[in-house]
Enzyme design. Structure first.
Site, mmCIF file in Angstrom:
data_model
loop_
_atom_site.group_PDB
_atom_site.id
_atom_site.type_symbol
_atom_site.label_atom_id
_atom_site.label_comp_id
_atom_site.label_asym_id
_atom_site.label_seq_id
_atom_site.Cartn_x
_atom_site.Cartn_y
_atom_site.Cartn_z
ATOM 1 N N PRO A 1 53.529 71.480 43.261
ATOM 2 C CA PRO A 1 53.895 70.171 42.524
ATOM 3 C C PRO A 1 54.511 71.050 41.327
ATOM 4 C CG PRO A 1 51.861 69.985 43.534
ATOM 5 C CD PRO A 1 52.137 71.500 43.695
ATOM 6 N N ASP B 1 75.790 60.876 54.964
ATOM 7 C CA ASP B 1 74.324 60.607 54.254
ATOM 8 C C ASP B 1 74.181 60.269 52.912
ATOM 9 O OD1 ASP B 1 73.562 61.039 56.925
ATOM 10 O OD2 ASP B 1 72.699 63.000 56.663
ATOM 11 N N GLU C 1 43.306 75.644 46.086
ATOM 12 C CA GLU C 1 44.026 75.064 44.858
ATOM 13 C C GLU C 1 45.349 75.860 44.572
ATOM 14 O OE1 GLU C 1 41.845 74.001 41.229
ATOM 15 O OE2 GLU C 1 39.957 74.492 42.288
ATOM 16 N N ARG D 1 69.544 71.157 59.003
ATOM 17 C CA ARG D 1 70.646 70.272 59.610
ATOM 18 C C ARG D 1 71.982 70.330 58.960
ATOM 19 N NH1 ARG D 1 71.330 65.538 57.326
ATOM 20 N NH2 ARG D 1 70.365 64.415 59.133
HETATM 21 C C1 9WO Z 1 44.246 71.398 45.044
HETATM 22 C C2 9WO Z 1 42.862 71.084 44.193
HETATM 23 C C3 9WO Z 1 41.437 71.036 44.434
HETATM 24 C C4 9WO Z 1 40.828 70.740 43.505
HETATM 25 C C5 9WO Z 1 41.164 70.607 42.040
HETATM 26 C C6 9WO Z 1 42.705 70.675 41.959
HETATM 27 C C7 9WO Z 1 43.434 70.906 42.959
HETATM 28 N N1 9WO Z 1 44.613 71.245 42.902
HETATM 29 C C8 9WO Z 1 45.105 71.467 44.037
HETATM 30 C C9 9WO Z 1 46.352 71.639 44.458
HETATM 31 O O1 9WO Z 1 47.363 71.405 43.726
HETATM 32 N N2 9WO Z 1 46.496 72.241 45.807
HETATM 33 C C10 9WO Z 1 47.676 72.977 46.241
HETATM 34 C C11 9WO Z 1 47.991 72.226 47.578
HETATM 35 C C12 9WO Z 1 48.049 74.282 46.018
HETATM 36 C C13 9WO Z 1 49.223 74.423 46.492
HETATM 37 C C14 9WO Z 1 49.673 73.984 47.825
HETATM 38 N N3 9WO Z 1 49.282 72.663 47.849
HETATM 39 C C15 9WO Z 1 50.433 71.703 47.492
HETATM 40 C C16 9WO Z 1 51.813 71.838 47.558
HETATM 41 N N4 9WO Z 1 50.125 70.168 47.233
HETATM 42 N N5 9WO Z 1 51.019 69.639 46.915
HETATM 43 C C17 9WO Z 1 52.110 70.435 47.104
HETATM 44 C C18 9WO Z 1 53.361 70.277 46.971
HETATM 45 C C19 9WO Z 1 54.672 70.975 47.147
HETATM 46 C C20 9WO Z 1 55.894 70.424 46.891
HETATM 47 N N6 9WO Z 1 56.144 69.425 46.396
HETATM 48 C C21 9WO Z 1 55.259 68.584 46.212
HETATM 49 C C22 9WO Z 1 53.844 68.529 46.523
#
Ligand code: 9WO
Length: 252
Positions: free
Chosen positions: A93, A178, A125, A163
């Site tokens: 994120p 698209d 995390e 794609r």
């Molecule tokens: C897990 C977590 C647990 C307890 C407290 C805080 C926390 N943060 C996270 C976290 O951000 N975990 C991520 C899970 C670690 C990297 C992979 N993960 C992830 C990637 N979640 N969301 C994405 C992501 C990737 C691309 N675009 C949007 C979301």
């Protein structure tokens, strides 16, 4: 195009990529997929790939050493397979927004096996910052939300890349029209029957007048983009002709 994925859930990634356009492109060898599990690169009895964060707090962090060993294996395999270079992408994120433009640039880079792509899917995390600093070339986000791991975001980016490969789409799956190709949202689509739930298909689509249909579709795309994504329209700009078209259709 050669793609390697590093994940603690290899079956999840392998299975998801067997379907539809992307699966067919894989069967047709338009791209190749290699999946690596960091757990296979540790030798302790519990095959540990995570540890508690320095500084305390909830959750666990993916250890740097197993990730580095896995990255070296993937890089080496890509080079042995004819890749000149490898490009490592981490989905989180915290990354830069994944846009149509960014996907096009990545596809360009990966064309003709020159640069192999390595996707790193995080769990827990996240990963030790030193892997990000030294091994990751590009950090991407697919939206402003958190999911449980990087696998689903990785799958989205791979799908968007594959794609676009020449030969991936058949005649009925044309990519030209698209959403986003012209910086605009897609126009509405209709198929049979001509009336459904009391709503009729717009007459123009049944007229057979292809120039008129093209004008209607462009007008719909423009008005929709203005209503739903004014940010896209501001970035793209409007020609005088497009402004006139929008004015004309707004009045209807
Ligand atoms: C897990 C977590 C647990 C307890 C407290 C805080 C926390 N943060 C996270 C976290 O951000 N975990 C991520 C899970 C670690 C990297 C992979 N993960 C992830 C990637 N979640 N969301 C994405 C992501 C990737 C691309 N675009 C949007 C979301």
């Amino acid at each position: 195009m050669r793609i390697d994925v590093i994940t603690l859930f290899p079956e999840m990634v392998a299975h998801a990529l067997r379907f539809g356009i992307v699966g067919r492109a894989l069967d047709n060898a338009l791209w190749s997929l290699h999946i690596w599990n960091p757990r296979d690169f540790v030798s302790d009895t519990h095959r540990t790939v995570d540890d508690r964060p320095y500084g305390g707090g909830p959750g666990m962090v993916m250890l740097a050493a197993p990730l580095k060993a896995t990255l070296i294996a993937a890089r080496t395999a890509q080079q042995e397979n004819g890749c000149q270079d490898s490009h490592v992408i981490y989905l989180s994120p915290t990354g830069a927004p994944t846009t149509h433009t960014r996907i096009a640039a990545l596809a360009q880079k990966a064309a003709q096996h020159q640069t192999g792509l390595i996707f790193l899917a995080g769990r827990y995390e996240g990963i030790d910052e030193r892997i990000l600093l030294h091994e990751v070339d590009e950090e991407l986000a697919v939206g402003d939300f958190v999911v449980s791991g990087g696998e689903l975001p990785v799958l989205m980016v791979i799908d968007a890349l594959v794609r676009r490969l020449p030969g991936a789409l058949n005649d009925t799956e044309s990519a030209e029209q698209d959403s986003f190709v012209d910086g605009l949202l897609d126009c509405p689509h209709y198929t049979r029957p001509p009336k459904f739930d009391g709503i009729a298909v717009p007459d123009v689509l049944l007229s057979g007048d292809h120039a008129k249909i093209a004008r209607w579709r462009l007008a719909q795309s423009l008005l929709r983009t203005q209503a739903r994504r004014p940010d896209l329209l501001a970035a793209r700009g409007l020609s005088e002709e497009e402004k006139k078209l929008m004015e004309e259709f707004r009045q209807r």
